[in-house]
Write a protein that holds these residues in place. Sequence first.
Motif, PDB file in Angstrom:
ATOM      1  N   ARG A 171       0.860  -1.189   0.000  1.00 57.32           N
ATOM      2  CA  ARG A 171       0.000   0.000   0.000  1.00 57.32           C
ATOM      3  C   ARG A 171       0.892   1.233   0.000  1.00 57.32           C
ATOM      4  O   ARG A 171       1.841   1.314   0.790  1.00 57.32           O
ATOM      5  CB  ARG A 171      -0.886  -0.021   1.235  1.00 57.32           C
ATOM      6  CG  ARG A 171      -1.871   1.107   1.308  1.00 57.32           C
ATOM      7  CD  ARG A 171      -2.656   1.003   2.613  1.00 57.32           C
ATOM      8  NE  ARG A 171      -3.646   2.049   2.665  1.00 57.32           N
ATOM      9  CZ  ARG A 171      -4.950   1.830   2.752  1.00 57.32           C
ATOM     10  NH1 ARG A 171      -5.399   0.598   2.822  1.00 57.32           N
ATOM     11  NH2 ARG A 171      -5.789   2.843   2.793  1.00 57.32           N
TER      12      ARG A 171
ATOM     13  N   GLU B 216       0.680   4.895   0.934  1.00 61.57           N
ATOM     14  CA  GLU B 216      -0.121   5.858   1.686  1.00 61.57           C
ATOM     15  C   GLU B 216      -1.603   5.490   1.590  1.00 61.57           C
ATOM     16  O   GLU B 216      -1.957   4.332   1.719  1.00 61.57           O
ATOM     17  CB  GLU B 216       0.172   7.279   1.196  1.00 61.57           C
ATOM     18  CG  GLU B 216       1.627   7.664   1.417  1.00 61.57           C
ATOM     19  CD  GLU B 216       1.989   9.024   0.870  1.00 61.57           C
ATOM     20  OE1 GLU B 216       1.178   9.632   0.134  1.00 61.57           O
ATOM     21  OE2 GLU B 216       3.098   9.489   1.186  1.00 61.57           O
ATOM     22  N   ASP B 217      -2.473   6.478   1.384  1.00 62.87           N
ATOM     23  CA  ASP B 217      -3.900   6.200   1.235  1.00 62.87           C
ATOM     24  C   ASP B 217      -4.321   6.295  -0.224  1.00 62.87           C
ATOM     25  O   ASP B 217      -5.494   6.489  -0.537  1.00 62.87           O
ATOM     26  CB  ASP B 217      -4.731   7.189   2.072  1.00 62.87           C
ATOM     27  CG  ASP B 217      -4.555   6.958   3.567  1.00 62.87           C
ATOM     28  OD1 ASP B 217      -4.358   5.788   3.954  1.00 62.87           O
ATOM     29  OD2 ASP B 217      -4.610   7.941   4.325  1.00 62.87           O
ATOM     30  N   SER B 218      -3.329   6.139  -1.141  1.00 65.72           N
ATOM     31  CA  SER B 218      -3.595   6.365  -2.557  1.00 65.72           C
ATOM     32  C   SER B 218      -3.743   5.098  -3.378  1.00 65.72           C
ATOM     33  O   SER B 218      -4.668   4.973  -4.172  1.00 65.72           O
ATOM     34  CB  SER B 218      -2.480   7.204  -3.173  1.00 65.72           C
ATOM     35  OG  SER B 218      -2.355   8.426  -2.500  1.00 65.72           O
ATOM     36  N   TYR B 219      -2.791   4.165  -3.242  1.00 63.54           N
ATOM     37  CA  TYR B 219      -2.734   3.012  -4.146  1.00 63.54           C
ATOM     38  C   TYR B 219      -2.330   1.741  -3.420  1.00 63.54           C
ATOM     39  O   TYR B 219      -1.614   1.774  -2.427  1.00 63.54           O
ATOM     40  CB  TYR B 219      -1.694   3.236  -5.252  1.00 63.54           C
ATOM     41  CG  TYR B 219      -2.086   4.256  -6.282  1.00 63.54           C
ATOM     42  CD1 TYR B 219      -2.850   3.900  -7.391  1.00 63.54           C
ATOM     43  CD2 TYR B 219      -1.682   5.582  -6.156  1.00 63.54           C
ATOM     44  CE1 TYR B 219      -3.201   4.837  -8.343  1.00 63.54           C
ATOM     45  CE2 TYR B 219      -2.035   6.534  -7.104  1.00 63.54           C
ATOM     46  CZ  TYR B 219      -2.796   6.153  -8.187  1.00 63.54           C
ATOM     47  OH  TYR B 219      -3.151   7.077  -9.132  1.00 63.54           O
ATOM     48  N   ARG B 220      -2.726   0.606  -4.006  1.00 63.37           N
ATOM     49  CA  ARG B 220      -2.127  -0.693  -3.722  1.00 63.37           C
ATOM     50  C   ARG B 220      -1.332  -1.017  -4.977  1.00 63.37           C
ATOM     51  O   ARG B 220      -1.850  -0.914  -6.098  1.00 63.37           O
ATOM     52  CB  ARG B 220      -3.198  -1.747  -3.455  1.00 63.37           C
ATOM     53  CG  ARG B 220      -3.975  -1.438  -2.179  1.00 63.37           C
ATOM     54  CD  ARG B 220      -5.065  -2.436  -1.940  1.00 63.37           C
ATOM     55  NE  ARG B 220      -4.483  -3.700  -1.520  1.00 63.37           N
ATOM     56  CZ  ARG B 220      -5.079  -4.884  -1.701  1.00 63.37           C
ATOM     57  NH1 ARG B 220      -6.253  -4.967  -2.291  1.00 63.37           N
ATOM     58  NH2 ARG B 220      -4.494  -5.991  -1.293  1.00 63.37           N
TER      59      ARG B 220
ATOM     60  N   GLN C 276      -6.160   2.079  -7.463  1.00 59.40           N
ATOM     61  CA  GLN C 276      -6.370   3.346  -6.750  1.00 59.40           C
ATOM     62  C   GLN C 276      -7.383   3.125  -5.633  1.00 59.40           C
ATOM     63  O   GLN C 276      -8.413   2.492  -5.831  1.00 59.40           O
ATOM     64  CB  GLN C 276      -6.861   4.421  -7.706  1.00 59.40           C
ATOM     65  CG  GLN C 276      -6.890   5.782  -7.070  1.00 59.40           C
ATOM     66  CD  GLN C 276      -7.133   6.882  -8.075  1.00 59.40           C
ATOM     67  OE1 GLN C 276      -7.451   6.646  -9.233  1.00 59.40           O
ATOM     68  NE2 GLN C 276      -6.989   8.118  -7.634  1.00 59.40           N
ATOM     69  N   LEU C 277      -7.046   3.650  -4.446  1.00 55.82           N
ATOM     70  CA  LEU C 277      -7.933   3.530  -3.301  1.00 55.82           C
ATOM     71  C   LEU C 277      -8.861   4.744  -3.248  1.00 55.82           C
ATOM     72  O   LEU C 277      -8.455   5.840  -3.601  1.00 55.82           O
ATOM     73  CB  LEU C 277      -7.126   3.438  -2.005  1.00 55.82           C
ATOM     74  CG  LEU C 277      -6.132   2.263  -1.940  1.00 55.82           C
ATOM     75  CD1 LEU C 277      -5.257   2.367  -0.729  1.00 55.82           C
ATOM     76  CD2 LEU C 277      -6.886   0.934  -1.975  1.00 55.82           C
ATOM     77  N   SER C 278     -10.074   4.521  -2.805  1.00 54.75           N
ATOM     78  CA  SER C 278     -11.018   5.654  -2.755  1.00 54.75           C
ATOM     79  C   SER C 278     -10.846   6.491  -1.523  1.00 54.75           C
ATOM     80  O   SER C 278     -10.180   6.196  -0.615  1.00 54.75           O
ATOM     81  CB  SER C 278     -12.450   5.146  -2.838  1.00 54.75           C
ATOM     82  OG  SER C 278     -12.677   4.110  -1.923  1.00 54.75           O
TER      83      SER C 278
END
Length: 141
Positions: free
Chosen positions: A116, A118-122, A139-141
């Motif tokens: 992962r 940050e809070d952006s992508y896997r 892309q993470l929501s």
Amino acid sequence: MDNVLIVVDDLEAVVAFFVELGMELEGKVPLEGRWAERVIGLEDVRQDIAMLRTPDGHGRVELAKFHRPQAISPEPKDAPANTLGIRRIMFAVDDIEDVIARLRAHGAELVGELERFEDSYRLCYVRGPEGIIVGLAEQLS
């Protein structure tokens, strides 16, 4: 950018790998002749090519299988990420774990780990047929 060329030995296996990634096969054709020889700087060229496009139609990958002259293998065969040259093509995917599972059916293996950012992508790198590395980004929501 119009397309990226990848020279392969097993054209059918690599086409199947990219189709599993969601690319669409535009077509396959033999390619030879003096014009091709002049463009690529080789003599007595005979190859088969396959052109694949991304589902949105904005990107393409061209695969080439050389019959003449014979393709030259790079060293080392499975080059690490810090080797000079093009190392990978990155694909945006909706469900990274599903894509990894489907690609494993085509002999693909994770290069490192699914991580992962940050809070952006896997993100992960997958090595497919003939050592081709593709990156996958969900892309993470």
